[in-house]
Design a protein around this motif. Sequence first.
Motif, PDB file in Angstrom:
ATOM      1  N   ALA A 138       0.834  -1.205   0.000  1.00  0.00           N
ATOM      2  CA  ALA A 138       0.000   0.000   0.000  1.00  0.00           C
ATOM      3  C   ALA A 138       0.869   1.255   0.000  1.00  0.00           C
ATOM      4  N   VAL A 139       0.353   2.307  -0.611  1.00  0.00           N
ATOM      5  CA  VAL A 139       1.050   3.590  -0.641  1.00  0.00           C
ATOM      6  C   VAL A 139       0.925   4.254   0.729  1.00  0.00           C
ATOM      7  N   THR A 140       2.026   4.799   1.213  1.00  0.00           N
ATOM      8  CA  THR A 140       2.043   5.434   2.532  1.00  0.00           C
ATOM      9  C   THR A 140       2.392   6.919   2.398  1.00  0.00           C
ATOM     10  N   SER A 200      -2.799  -2.548  -5.773  1.00  0.00           N
ATOM     11  CA  SER A 200      -2.854  -2.724  -4.326  1.00  0.00           C
ATOM     12  C   SER A 200      -4.271  -2.516  -3.804  1.00  0.00           C
ATOM     13  N   PHE A 201      -4.938  -1.466  -4.248  1.00  0.00           N
ATOM     14  CA  PHE A 201      -6.280  -1.144  -3.760  1.00  0.00           C
ATOM     15  C   PHE A 201      -7.306  -2.175  -4.226  1.00  0.00           C
ATOM     16  N   GLU A 202      -7.227  -2.602  -5.511  1.00  0.00           N
ATOM     17  CA  GLU A 202      -8.217  -3.546  -6.027  1.00  0.00           C
ATOM     18  C   GLU A 202      -8.055  -4.937  -5.416  1.00  0.00           C
ATOM     19  N   TRP A 203      -6.831  -5.315  -5.093  1.00  0.00           N
ATOM     20  CA  TRP A 203      -6.608  -6.628  -4.501  1.00  0.00           C
ATOM     21  C   TRP A 203      -7.036  -6.672  -3.036  1.00  0.00           C
ATOM     22  N   THR A 204      -6.722  -5.625  -2.298  1.00  0.00           N
ATOM     23  CA  THR A 204      -6.981  -5.642  -0.860  1.00  0.00           C
ATOM     24  C   THR A 204      -8.265  -4.930  -0.465  1.00  0.00           C
ATOM     25  N   GLY A 205      -8.734  -4.005  -1.319  1.00  0.00           N
ATOM     26  CA  GLY A 205      -9.901  -3.194  -0.974  1.00  0.00           C
ATOM     27  C   GLY A 205      -9.613  -2.165   0.083  1.00  0.00           C
ATOM     28  N   GLU A 206      -8.329  -1.962   0.369  1.00  0.00           N
ATOM     29  CA  GLU A 206      -7.954  -1.044   1.429  1.00  0.00           C
ATOM     30  C   GLU A 206      -6.982   0.011   0.903  1.00  0.00           C
ATOM     31  N   ALA A 207      -7.149   1.219   1.369  1.00  0.00           N
ATOM     32  CA  ALA A 207      -6.240   2.323   1.053  1.00  0.00           C
ATOM     33  C   ALA A 207      -6.500   3.422   2.064  1.00  0.00           C
ATOM     34  N   ARG A 208      -5.488   4.201   2.346  1.00  0.00           N
ATOM     35  CA  ARG A 208      -5.675   5.310   3.281  1.00  0.00           C
ATOM     36  C   ARG A 208      -6.411   6.438   2.567  1.00  0.00           C
ATOM     37  N   VAL A 209      -7.584   6.803   3.091  1.00  0.00           N
ATOM     38  CA  VAL A 209      -8.380   7.901   2.525  1.00  0.00           C
ATOM     39  C   VAL A 209      -7.998   9.191   3.242  1.00  0.00           C
ATOM     40  N   VAL A 210      -7.598  10.188   2.464  1.00  0.00           N
ATOM     41  CA  VAL A 210      -7.225  11.484   3.025  1.00  0.00           C
ATOM     42  C   VAL A 210      -8.251  12.518   2.562  1.00  0.00           C
TER      43      VAL A 210
END
Length: 248
Positions: free
Chosen positions: A52-54, A136-146
């Motif tokens: 994931a992008v940090t 990363s987002f499509e596989w995990t369904g997770e990403a940091r929303v800002v």
Amino acid sequence: MPTGRGHAARDASATEGITYHYRVTALDSAGNESARSVAVSGTFWDLTPPSAVTGVTVTPTEYGFEVHWDANPTADLARYVVRPGELQGDEEGQWCSLYPGYDLGADTTSYAYTTLPDGEERCFIVDAVDDAGNSSFEWTGEARVVTAAELDMTPSVSTPEGSPVELTATSKEAGVELSWHPVTDATGYQVYRWNPDTKAYEKLAATTGTSYEDTGAAKGTTHFYRVTARYADGGESAPGADWVAMAP
């Protein structure tokens, strides 16, 4: 009834994206080899998504937002995708409704997102995609929303409705191009630009054509324009209006 026991082998030398063909033989205790089996084929695909992008930050600007993030350490990283969105829901629960993204090279860690700065709250994610197309987002369904609220750059003077001038403002390398359709009985047109310091639309140019290029429009901000049709009796029509956000 006799039962068979399956066997498996792993080809650890296979290269991603290449199709291989295999046959299998059997060996007895004396080392004699059987005839080869029917050939089968298989392709080794990379199914591991990037990390994931940090470090995502979103800063409001006079032209929209500046989005920044940390460099992703994934070895086969192909690109980043910046996805803006709108917050949906109410105080009890909100979510980010994402728009399609903007693809950026793997060697960049920032993006200037241009939009009308009118005080709305926006949300963003930054996705990482590898050279096999794994997201990363499509596989995990997770990403940091800002989330961040836009600056409010809109003129304090509202534009009346009912103008015969249909104005279009477009950002160009050398400035802003304004264009509109001819207005019946018009002898010319007056171009105005909003001045946030004086809080007024100020005359920029008069023309008999149906376009004008504002080469003096500064980058890194949002410009608001009006164009009126001028008539033989000296009167002007209601203004047509448009805006353009210009990144640095």
